[in-house]
Structures are given as C-alpha cells and as structure tokens.
Design a protein around this motif. Structure first.
Motif, PDB file in Angstrom:
ATOM      1  N   ALA A 187      -8.002   5.791   1.170  1.00  0.00           N
ATOM      2  CA  ALA A 187      -7.390   5.031   0.085  1.00  0.00           C
ATOM      3  C   ALA A 187      -8.317   3.950  -0.438  1.00  0.00           C
ATOM      4  CB  ALA A 187      -6.070   4.418   0.548  1.00  0.00           C
ATOM      5  N   ALA A 188      -9.027   3.280   0.468  1.00  0.00           N
ATOM      6  CA  ALA A 188      -9.953   2.229   0.044  1.00  0.00           C
ATOM      7  C   ALA A 188     -11.073   2.813  -0.806  1.00  0.00           C
ATOM      8  CB  ALA A 188     -10.524   1.518   1.259  1.00  0.00           C
ATOM      9  N   LEU A 189     -11.574   3.983  -0.421  1.00  0.00           N
ATOM     10  CA  LEU A 189     -12.628   4.617  -1.209  1.00  0.00           C
ATOM     11  C   LEU A 189     -12.077   5.074  -2.554  1.00  0.00           C
ATOM     12  CD1 LEU A 189     -15.468   5.628  -1.581  1.00  0.00           C
ATOM     13  CD2 LEU A 189     -14.897   7.664  -0.218  1.00  0.00           C
TER      14      LEU A 189
ATOM     15  N   ALA B 127      -2.659  11.240   1.424  1.00  0.00           N
ATOM     16  CA  ALA B 127      -2.619   9.914   2.047  1.00  0.00           C
ATOM     17  C   ALA B 127      -1.256   9.260   1.826  1.00  0.00           C
ATOM     18  CB  ALA B 127      -3.724   9.028   1.477  1.00  0.00           C
ATOM     19  N   ASP B 128      -0.965   8.238   2.623  1.00  0.00           N
ATOM     20  CA  ASP B 128       0.290   7.498   2.479  1.00  0.00           C
ATOM     21  C   ASP B 128       0.242   6.485   1.345  1.00  0.00           C
ATOM     22  OD1 ASP B 128       1.878   8.628   4.414  1.00  0.00           O
ATOM     23  OD2 ASP B 128       1.119   7.335   6.016  1.00  0.00           O
ATOM     24  N   ALA B 129      -0.889   6.359   0.699  1.00  0.00           N
ATOM     25  CA  ALA B 129      -1.086   5.307  -0.297  1.00  0.00           C
ATOM     26  C   ALA B 129      -0.389   5.678  -1.603  1.00  0.00           C
ATOM     27  CB  ALA B 129      -2.575   5.074  -0.522  1.00  0.00           C
ATOM     28  N   ALA B 130       0.939   5.533  -1.648  1.00  0.00           N
ATOM     29  CA  ALA B 130       1.716   5.979  -2.806  1.00  0.00           C
ATOM     30  C   ALA B 130       1.322   5.238  -4.083  1.00  0.00           C
ATOM     31  CB  ALA B 130       3.203   5.791  -2.521  1.00  0.00           C
ATOM     32  N   LEU B 131       1.119   3.919  -3.996  1.00  0.00           N
ATOM     33  CA  LEU B 131       0.770   3.161  -5.190  1.00  0.00           C
ATOM     34  C   LEU B 131      -0.623   3.546  -5.682  1.00  0.00           C
ATOM     35  CD1 LEU B 131       1.425   0.975  -7.250  1.00  0.00           C
ATOM     36  CD2 LEU B 131       0.494  -0.724  -5.650  1.00  0.00           C
ATOM     37  N   GLU B 132      -1.578   3.644  -4.768  1.00  0.00           N
ATOM     38  CA  GLU B 132      -2.932   4.038  -5.170  1.00  0.00           C
ATOM     39  C   GLU B 132      -2.925   5.444  -5.761  1.00  0.00           C
ATOM     40  OE1 GLU B 132      -6.711   3.867  -6.196  1.00  0.00           O
ATOM     41  OE2 GLU B 132      -5.598   2.152  -5.352  1.00  0.00           O
ATOM     42  N   ARG B 133      -2.148   6.333  -5.185  1.00  0.00           N
ATOM     43  CA  ARG B 133      -2.074   7.701  -5.711  1.00  0.00           C
ATOM     44  C   ARG B 133      -1.520   7.692  -7.139  1.00  0.00           C
ATOM     45  NH1 ARG B 133       0.086   9.820  -1.585  1.00  0.00           N
ATOM     46  NH2 ARG B 133       2.267   9.683  -2.206  1.00  0.00           N
ATOM     47  N   ALA B 134      -0.488   6.913  -7.385  1.00  0.00           N
ATOM     48  CA  ALA B 134       0.065   6.815  -8.736  1.00  0.00           C
ATOM     49  C   ALA B 134      -0.966   6.250  -9.701  1.00  0.00           C
ATOM     50  CB  ALA B 134       1.316   5.942  -8.721  1.00  0.00           C
ATOM     51  N   GLN B 135      -1.707   5.232  -9.252  1.00  0.00           N
ATOM     52  CA  GLN B 135      -2.715   4.620 -10.128  1.00  0.00           C
ATOM     53  C   GLN B 135      -3.848   5.587 -10.433  1.00  0.00           C
ATOM     54  OE1 GLN B 135      -3.428   1.217  -7.589  1.00  0.00           O
ATOM     55  NE2 GLN B 135      -2.317  -0.155  -8.951  1.00  0.00           N
ATOM     56  N   VAL B 136      -4.271   6.338  -9.426  1.00  0.00           N
ATOM     57  CA  VAL B 136      -5.343   7.322  -9.643  1.00  0.00           C
ATOM     58  C   VAL B 136      -4.908   8.386 -10.636  1.00  0.00           C
ATOM     59  CG1 VAL B 136      -6.630   9.199  -8.537  1.00  0.00           C
ATOM     60  CG2 VAL B 136      -6.538   6.938  -7.460  1.00  0.00           C
ATOM     61  N   HIS B 137      -3.676   8.904 -10.476  1.00  0.00           N
ATOM     62  CA  HIS B 137      -3.202   9.944 -11.386  1.00  0.00           C
ATOM     63  C   HIS B 137      -3.087   9.425 -12.817  1.00  0.00           C
ATOM     64  CE1 HIS B 137      -1.453  12.386  -7.828  1.00  0.00           C
ATOM     65  NE2 HIS B 137      -2.571  12.938  -8.257  1.00  0.00           N
ATOM     66  N   VAL B 138      -2.615   8.218 -12.980  1.00  0.00           N
ATOM     67  CA  VAL B 138      -2.508   7.644 -14.326  1.00  0.00           C
ATOM     68  C   VAL B 138      -3.894   7.417 -14.925  1.00  0.00           C
ATOM     69  CG1 VAL B 138      -1.734   5.652 -15.660  1.00  0.00           C
ATOM     70  CG2 VAL B 138      -0.246   6.625 -13.902  1.00  0.00           C
TER      71      VAL B 138
ATOM     72  N   MET C 198       0.822  -1.210   0.000  1.00  0.00           N
ATOM     73  CA  MET C 198       0.000   0.000   0.000  1.00  0.00           C
ATOM     74  C   MET C 198       0.858   1.263   0.000  1.00  0.00           C
ATOM     75  SD  MET C 198      -2.913  -1.208  -0.348  1.00  0.00           S
ATOM     76  CE  MET C 198      -3.690   0.408  -0.356  1.00  0.00           C
ATOM     77  N   LEU C 199       2.021   1.206   0.630  1.00  0.00           N
ATOM     78  CA  LEU C 199       2.909   2.362   0.673  1.00  0.00           C
ATOM     79  C   LEU C 199       3.710   2.530  -0.606  1.00  0.00           C
ATOM     80  CD1 LEU C 199       4.142   1.893   4.337  1.00  0.00           C
ATOM     81  CD2 LEU C 199       2.921   3.902   3.480  1.00  0.00           C
ATOM     82  N   GLY C 200       3.502   1.636  -1.560  1.00  0.00           N
ATOM     83  CA  GLY C 200       4.206   1.747  -2.830  1.00  0.00           C
ATOM     84  C   GLY C 200       5.629   1.262  -2.779  1.00  0.00           C
ATOM     85  N   ARG C 201       5.993   0.572  -1.728  1.00  0.00           N
ATOM     86  CA  ARG C 201       7.341   0.006  -1.620  1.00  0.00           C
ATOM     87  C   ARG C 201       7.302  -1.406  -2.201  1.00  0.00           C
ATOM     88  NH1 ARG C 201      10.453   2.542   2.584  1.00  0.00           N
ATOM     89  NH2 ARG C 201      11.289   0.523   3.217  1.00  0.00           N
ATOM     90  N   LEU C 202       7.236  -1.469  -3.520  1.00  0.00           N
ATOM     91  CA  LEU C 202       6.942  -2.730  -4.192  1.00  0.00           C
ATOM     92  C   LEU C 202       8.065  -3.747  -4.047  1.00  0.00           C
ATOM     93  CD1 LEU C 202       5.238  -1.385  -7.444  1.00  0.00           C
ATOM     94  CD2 LEU C 202       4.160  -2.287  -5.384  1.00  0.00           C
ATOM     95  N   ALA C 203       9.299  -3.297  -4.139  1.00  0.00           N
ATOM     96  CA  ALA C 203      10.406  -4.243  -3.987  1.00  0.00           C
ATOM     97  C   ALA C 203      10.416  -4.838  -2.579  1.00  0.00           C
ATOM     98  CB  ALA C 203      11.732  -3.555  -4.285  1.00  0.00           C
TER      99      ALA C 203
END
Length: 976
Positions: A799-801, A832-843, A653-658
C-alpha cells in the motif's frame, strides 16, 4: 442590593428563610438550578465569600429546600487538618452511604470508587487518579437515578486536590444528570497553587455568586432581631464594628449577652473602637474568663478537629471525663463550641483565633501531644500523620512507621504528591540507617509517580548505601514512565539512563522491568531526537534457551519492531529493514499477546506502529481494542486516549473513515480531560481527524482539527508534531494554499527525521510533492516524489508503494507514464486491505485513462473507484469521480449523503457499540461520556437511518468487512 429581609421565595419555589439577609441572588440561583435539575438538566453553583459571610447558612437553607423538592442531599466539607488526605472529602461523601446501599450504587464503572472506602478493594495504583474520578462520577450518576441529588461541598478551600479534580470532571458532565453541585469557598484563604488553580477552574464551570458584606440596613435589621431592646445608636455602633460580617455580628451580640451588657447608647460608646480584629480578641477574652481548663479544651479541639472525641480530649488535657463534660458545657453555653459526636467550633473564625493565640511553638507541641495520644489510642494513621506533619519533631520509630504506612495508602489512592510530603517528614525523623535507606527508596518511588525529577537524587543516594539494584532500578523506571506519560521526553530519557547505570551485570532484573527500561530508554530518546540502539544490543546478548531470557526476548522483539517501523533500526546484518522482515519480527513478538498487554506505553505504542507500518491493520485493531477494553474497565483514560490515535490511523488505511474520525475526535476530547500522556499523542489524533474529514468532504471539520491555538507550544519539541503538521499540510493543500502546505509538510519531515531515520512511516513526502507542484516548482515536486518512491520500493510494503506511485503519477506530465505507474499501483492494492488507497488508485487511474483518450476504459475504472469510495464514505473522492465521469461522457452520480454516511463519528461509535450488545450505560462508561449523551446519539442514529428500534441497527449499519474486522470491543467482538 436585595431587600434587607427576604419576604418570600423565588419564582421557582426555592429556598425561603427570613433569617438570611441580602442573599436573594444566591438563593434564587440555587433555586433555579434545582428546578432545572428536577427536569434532568444539572448545573453547578459556586458560592464564594470572606470568612463569616454566611456560606454555611446558605448551604443549610438550600439543603432544606432541596429535600422539600425530593432531592437527596449528599453533603461534605473541607477541614483544615484533612486537606492533605487524598480523596478526604470524597470519602466523607461515600461514608454517608448506608452499607446496604453501597452495593446497589457502587456497581459498573462506579465500582472504581469503592477502594476509597474499602481497603480490601484497594488495587495496585500507578499514580493515575482517573479511575477514582471516573468511578465517583458514575457513583453520582447511579444515585441520581434513584432521585435527584444536591451534592454539597462546604469550605472547598480546605478540600483535597483529588476531590476538587473530580468535581471539575463532574461539572463538565453534570448538564446531562439530575444533579446540582453546590460548592462554597472562602476567599482570601492561603492555599497551595494547585488548590487555587482548581478552584479557579471550578468558577469557569459553575454559576459563581460572590457574597458581599451586609449593608448597614441589613446589619441594623439583624441586631434588631437578636437584641430587640437595642437602641438606634447601639445598632449603628454594631454596623461600624462588624463591617457587614454576619458571623461577627452574631458573636458581638453573644458577647453582649454573656457580659450582660445593656445595648443602649452608653454601651454604644464602648463599641466605637471595636473592629473585626477587636471582636476576635473579645472572643479570646471570653474564652479566658472560662478558665485555663476551658482554654486547654478549646486548644485541643482546634488542634484535633474531627479527631477531637471526648476520649482523646481527656488524654490531651489530663482532665477526667466528668471534668471534661463540665468544661464542654461551659463552652457550649458561651456559643464558642457546638455539641456533637465531636465538639466543633461554631465557626472556623473562632478556631483560627484560638490557634493563632497559641503561637507557633505551643501549636507544634500541642500537635506532638495529639499525635502521641492518637497513636496510643490506636486511632487512624491518617489522623496521627496529620498531627505529625505539624508537630515538633518526634524522632521515634512509631512516628516514622505511621508516616510510611500513610504514604503507602496515599500511593494506593493515586496521590503521590501527598506521599512525598509524608515521606519527606519521615526522612527528617528517621534515626535507623537501614530504615533511612528504605525511606529514601519509598520517597524516590513517590516522587517518580508524581513525575518529580528529584526522585533521581533520592534514588541515587539510596544506591550509594545499598547494593540492591533490583529495588532501585524499578523505581527509576517508574520515574521514566511518569515523565514519558507527561510528554517530558528529555527528562524521561535521563531517568531511564539513570536506571540503566544502576543496573549491574551480576544482578538479573525481572524481564518486565528490564523491557520497560530498554523500551522507555529507546522511545524517550527517539522522541527527544537522540536514538539509543540499546535494545538491539541487549537482544544479541540473550540466550534463547533461558526461560527468563525467552520472556525478555518477546519484549525486546516488540521494541525492536517499533524501532524498525520508525526507521531507526537496521536488520541484524546491517541492511535496511524490509516489509517482510518487519512483519516477521512483529509476528514473532505477537506470539505472546497476553504478556505484551501488561507492557507499558513505551513498548506498546511502537509495537502497534510496527503493525501499522507492516500493513497489518486488522491485527493492530484487534490488539488495540483488547488494550482499550482493559483500559476502559480499569478507568485508565490516559492509556485509552494514547491508543486512540493508533486505532484511528489503522481505520484510516482500511477506509473506515467515519470510525477514523470518531477515534480522532475521542482522542482529542480525552486528551483534554487528562493532564498527561495523551496531550502529546493527540497530535496524531488531529492528523487522523483532519485527513478523514477531508476525505469525507468536511473541510471545515478538517480545518478545526489542525487549528490548535497553542500547537507550537504543545508539540514543537516532539517528533509527534510531525503528525499535526502533516494534517495541516493536507488541509492547506485541499484549500489550494500550496505555499503554506509545502511549508507545513517540510516542517513535518524535519520533526519526524529529528528522531533519526527517514520518517517514512507518514506520507509527508507525498504531500510535499503535490504541494510543490501546486507552487509550480516541478523540480522540487519530482525530487520529493522520487525520494518517496525510492524509500517505498526499498521497504516493499504494497500500500505504501502504491501511494508513492500514485503521487508520482499525479505530478507526471507524461500521460502514458502516469497510466503505467497507476497500473502498477493497482496491481499492488488489488488484494490489499488498503480500501481507501485502492479507491484512490482506481479513481486516479480512471482520470489518467480519460486524459490519455481511453474514455471507455476510464468510465469503467471510475465506476469501480466510485463503488469503493462510497463504501469508504469518501465523499470528496465520490465528488471527483462525478466530475471525471461527466468529462468522460457519462452521467454524474447522485451525491446525496444518507444512511450510515450521514452519521457523525460519535453517532457511529455509539451505534457500533449498541450493535455489539452493550447497554447505554456500558457504552457511556466505555466512551467516558454520560448516558444522556449516548441516548441523544442513538435517537439521532434512528432518525437518520429511518429505523425505530435497537434490533434494526445490525442491518442498518452493516459493514462489508464486519466478518473480518471487529467494529468494537465487547461481547460481539469476543464472539468473532
């Protein structure tokens, strides 16, 4: 078949001896292993064969060759009487360390093995043998740093199961150590199912050499060496008599010499009727000819084994010291016994023949006599107990006391099955009713630690004879925790429910015990699809002013927060749980983290899930890191492995994928190394690894994570299977297999909801909506998406919403509506701390703006999403941004994977720990890998990052969030 006589050594200069016949294959195999180990690449060799085929002689030859090469030979052997002694063979090895040497070897993780030889270092055991396994592994690693090691375990068929488990663990890692593990085992020997399974596992991890009977040519050669005057006819008769068994050949020749038989053609006629059984009988005849005293001494040595000191033998046989010395000299001369600190038989075959000749009744009486003598001489409890287990019943208090003390020691050594065996015998011998109740409780405790459902019967019987619920309830709770850890949630629920019934209203339990009871009852029932609600009822009864109740409240808040996170508990007024309520309750529970750290997994797992669902991912990571650091230090791999999936979910959720992929990978690996809890929770590890790999554009790795061949068998009965199925659905969706994806997401929802509640803690509904759209079923897609949005809006987590809005926008055919939905989602994730969700929303918003004709705004939004996706290492999203930018009239960005993004999850995990200030050794201990593995990872890190030293790592792998988020545990994390 090799030559009858070995003329020389192997190509590697390995064992050479002219006395070993037709054993070239095993000698060459060990020689090659020693050669490789000298270069730092260890190996295992398992030598198996029938009794008397020369395994011990091979060990001696290999040990001599290894010492000549500069190896340290570390040797022990299994003994029949000690096969039940927990860690007995490992203790033999440790006791061979000089006291001055121990301190230098048993340091770091190796200190976890110290309690095996130092009673003062024994800690409270929890039934988990892994700390000892891990400690012994590092003991070998430390020894091998001084010089290469040949570790020998002879007669492994008589070894204890704990030592064999350690050998399996060591062999899985030995290739990175200058160590050869040489194990011998007798075939055809009756063993327990567990020992048979462990020996079979050893064969899969070693080069296995099976010893064949000697050929006729080799037997003739051996007879010629031992009896040069033997005629050809005599040699031929020996061939027929010994059936290729070298030991029996030696014994037949010894009989010939003892009887002064001339080995000529006439004597050959008398050998024609001899076979192996006849040779054994001849040994017994030879023993009988020495007189009754010799027979009694031989029987005593057979019964006592390693405890057969002269002092004990004189007491058992009623001989004087001088008489015993004379009899022993006779037995040595007859080649039936070998001299030493304690006399031993020249071969186990001789001991077995002596014991078999005694018969069951005489053997039992002899063991009873031996037990009395050893007890009277104040010998080790374990030696006395070994005799009591085989003796005719001794219904005396001292016998019961010895068995109970030995059982207590077995529990401390994490060997509850052995404790059960001892206490079962004690229960048969006890005559005092009050002591019998104590034994019943102790037996129930041991059975609980071993995960045996029979514990309930013994606890129940104890309860009918005592009113001490404060004694029996903790044991029933321990049973529940053992069953829970093994993934047997239905049986665990029964154990916890039994404990609840044992509790009486007028007895106050320790707050920790009651919390463990209630948390375990709720979680096991949830995972068995039978919600309890017991915790909430108990929480309402508590008095806030009572200090004991205050501690219990902390635990119960943690449990209730977990229930709310799972959607299984409403607010006190009956209204649905909201994000704000969950966060408030979790914060109140977390005011005493030190108290919570000692709670069991049934409390900790749902609490961390509550932090996850409350989108308090950073706080969850800090707490998990603290818990895993303690688990690593104590060697509790099961706890460590069970927490890794939760850390992976937070990192995702924090976008720390590795990091998420690393946690998932480690969670799966450690789960396979344990036999308990983490096998169940590894379903979530596989989900996290699959999703992280998809986002990193590594579809093959994602597919491998959710392609377990026995997934249905392993997880199907648990709601945790929903995590695996959601990961499978995500992979199928990415591969365009929409029907399969929809089926997987649907089944995931069924599993999650089987525990009660809507299963909203995992976004399987969003996946189902996208999969349904892919199949062309727009009505089903909208139904899933609308339900998902309704649940998210009711709960209110940003983030869930945002994720629900993003999915709803993706299935909308109205471009304006899609832009509006994504604009709302963007507002939710901005801070929010949801870095991955934020990136997905912007894209997604950039793509929606492009489709709506707002090309300039689209390009700006896509570039924002691109920067965020790159920070996350979300290469799939980066690739999609490139496609969208190109359509929007902008240049496609470079997609080269370099720097930190080029590191594998394992490499990044090691690099982060190196940055935290840990040495390679400490990193290896924390991650349960070898030091060479750490060195290899760091070499790869340096190469990929273009650096040459550890000091350059800090800047090379800097994370934008490092100031706010600890990357790992350890000194650096503590300073932050």
């Amino acid at each position: 078949m090799g030559s009858p006589a070995r003329a020389g050594g192997s190509a590697h200069g390995g064992p050479t001896t002219s006395s070993l016949l037709e054993r070239d294959e095993v000698l060459d195999t060990v020689a090659a292993a020693l050669h490789r180990a000298g270069g730092g690449a260890g190996a295992g060799v398992l030598v198996e064969g029938a009794a008397g085929t020369g395994k011990t002689s091979i060990v001696q030859a290999c040990a001599t060759a290894a010492e000549a090469k500069g190896f340290r030979v570390w040797q022990a052997r299994g003994l029949d009487l000690e096969r039940g002694y927990p860690w007995g063979v490992a203790v033999q090895l440790l006791e061979r360390l000089h006291p001055d040497e121990r301190a230098g070897v048993l340091h770091g993780a190796a200190a976890l093995a110290e309690p095996l030889v130092d009673a003062t270092a024994l800690d409270t055991a929890d039934g988990d043998p892994f700390p000892r396994v891990h400690g012994l592994h590092w003991t070998v690693a430390n020894l091998s740093e001084i010089r290469p090691v040949l570790l020998v375990v002879d007669d492994a068929q008589w070894a204890d199961p704990q030592t064999l488990r350690w050998l399996c663990y060591l062999l899985a890692r030995v290739e990175d150590l200058p160590v050869v593990v040489l194990v011998t085992a007798r075939t055809g020997e009756p063993t327990t199912t567990e020992i048979t399974r462990l020996l079979a596992h050893l064969t899969t991890m070693s080069t296995t050499v099976s010893l064949r009977p000697l050929s006729a040519t080799a037997v003739r050669t051996l007879v010629s060496r031992l009896l040069p005057e033997a005629t050809d006819a005599f040699r031929t008769s020996v061939v027929d008599a010994v059936a290729g068994n070298p030991f029996l050949c030696h014994q037949l020749v010894a009989t010939v010499r003892h009887e002064a038989i001339v080995p000529d053609d006439a004597a050959a006629d008398h050998l024609h009727d001899l076979r192996p059984a006849g040779i054994r009988n001849a040994m017994l005849v030879q023993l009988g000819q020495l007189g009754s005293d010799a027979a009694d001494v031989a029987a005593g040595v057979a019964a006592l084994e390693s405890a057969a000191t002269p002092e004990v033998l004189t007491a058992v046989t009623d001989l004087t010291e001088d008489q015993l010395a004379g009899v022993l000299d006779q037995l040595y001369a007859s080649t039936l016994l070998s001299p030493g600190d304690t006399p031993t038989f020249v071969h186990p075959i001789v001991r077995e023949a002596v014991l078999e000749d005694l018969g069951p009744a005489r053997r039992a009486r002899l063991h009873a006599t031996a037990a009395r003598v050893l007890h009277g001489l104040s010998r080790r409890d374990q030696d006395v107990a070994s005799q009591l287990l085989r003796a005719s019943p001794i219904r005396e208090p001292w016998a019961v006391d010895v068995l109970r003390r030995t059982a207590t020691d077995a529990m401390r050594r994490a060997a509850p099955a052995r404790a059960v065996e001892l206490l079962d015998t004690a229960l048969d011998l006890v005559v005092d009713p009050a002591v019998e109740v104590q034994v019943l409780v102790e037996l129930g405790t041991a059975e609980a630690a071993a995960g045996m459902a029979s514990a309930l019967d013994h606890l129940g019987e104890a309860l009918t004879r005592t009113s001490r619920a404060e004694t029996t309830v903790p044991v029933a709770v321990t049973l529940g925790e053992s069953l829970y850890a093994a993934g047997h949630y239905e049986d665990a629920a029964r154990a916890y429910d039994h404990a609840r019934r044992l509790r009486s209203d007028d007895v106050r339990l320790d707050p920790r015990v009651e919390a463990r009871l209630l948390g375990g009852l709720d979680m096991s029932r949830n995972l068995h699809s039978q919600p309890s609600g017991e915790t909430a009822r108990r929480l309402e009864e508590l008095c806030p002013a009572d200090p004991a109740d205050e501690h219990l409240q902390t635990f119960l808040r943690a449990i209730t927060a977990g229930q709310m996170a799972l959607g299984l508990e409403n607010a006190a007024d009956g209204t649905p749980v909201t994000h704000a309520l969950l966060v408030d309750l979790t914060d109140r529970a977390m005011t005493e983290p030190d108290l919570l750290r000692e709670a069991g997994l049934p409390i900790l797992e749902p609490l961390i899930l509550a932090l996850f669902r409350g989108e308090r991912w950073r706080r969850a990571l800090v707490f998990v890191d603290e818990l895993t650091e303690v688990a690593s230090r104590r060697g509790h791999m099961t706890t460590h492995a069970s927490l890794l999936p939760l850390r992976a979910l937070c990192n995702l959720m924090l976008g720390r994928l590795a990091d998420a992929a690393g946690d998932g990978t480690d969670g799966i690996r450690l789960a396979e190394d344990t036999s308990a809890a983490s096998l169940a929770t590894s379903a979530a590890s596989r989900y996290a690894l699959a999703v992280a790999s998809l986002e990193r554009d590594r579809q093959d790795e994602a597919l491998a994570a959710v392609s377990h061949p026995r997934a249905e068998q392993r997880w199907a009965d648990s709601p945790l299977y929903g995590w695996y199925l959601t990961g499978r659905g995500a992979v199928d969706l990415a591969r365009g297999r929409h029907d399969q994806a929809l089926a997987a997401f649907t089944r995931a929802g069924e599993r999650f909801m089987s525990a009660g509640g809507p299963g909203a803690f995992c976004d399987w509904r969003g996946g189902a909506a996208l999969a349904a759209r892919g199949t062309g079923d727009l009505d089903a897609a909208r139904e899933h998406a609308e339900h998902n949005m309704a649940l998210a809006e009711s709960f209110g987590a940003p983030a869930a919403l945002a994720a629900a809005l993003r999915v709803r926008a993706r299935i909308s055919d109205d471009r304006g509506e899609a832009v509006d939905l994504l604009g709302r989602a963007r507002t939710l994730v901005t801070d929010a701390d949801a870095a991955l969700e934020r990136a997905q929303v912007h894209v997604e918003l950039g793509a929606a703006l492009r489709r709506a004709g707002h090309r300039r705004d689209a390009r700006a939004m896509l570039r924002t999403g691109l920067a965020e996706a790159q920070r996350c290492g979300a290469h799939r999203l980066v690739r999609r941004v490139g496609e969208e930018l190109e359509v929007a009239g902008a240049r496609r960005p470079e997609l080269a994977v370099e720097g930190v993004d080029a590191l594998t999850p394992s490499e990044l995990r090691v690099a982060r720990r190196a940055v935290a200030g840990h040495s390679n050794r400490v990193i290896a201990e924390q991650l349960f890998v070898t030091r060479k593995t750490v060195e290899t990872h760091l070499s790869n890190v340096y190469r990929k990052l273009g650096i040459s030293s550890r000091g350059q790592l800090q800047s090379a792998i800097a994370d934008p969030d490092d100031d706010a988020l600890p990357a790992t545990t350890g000194p650096a994390a503590e300073r932050r």
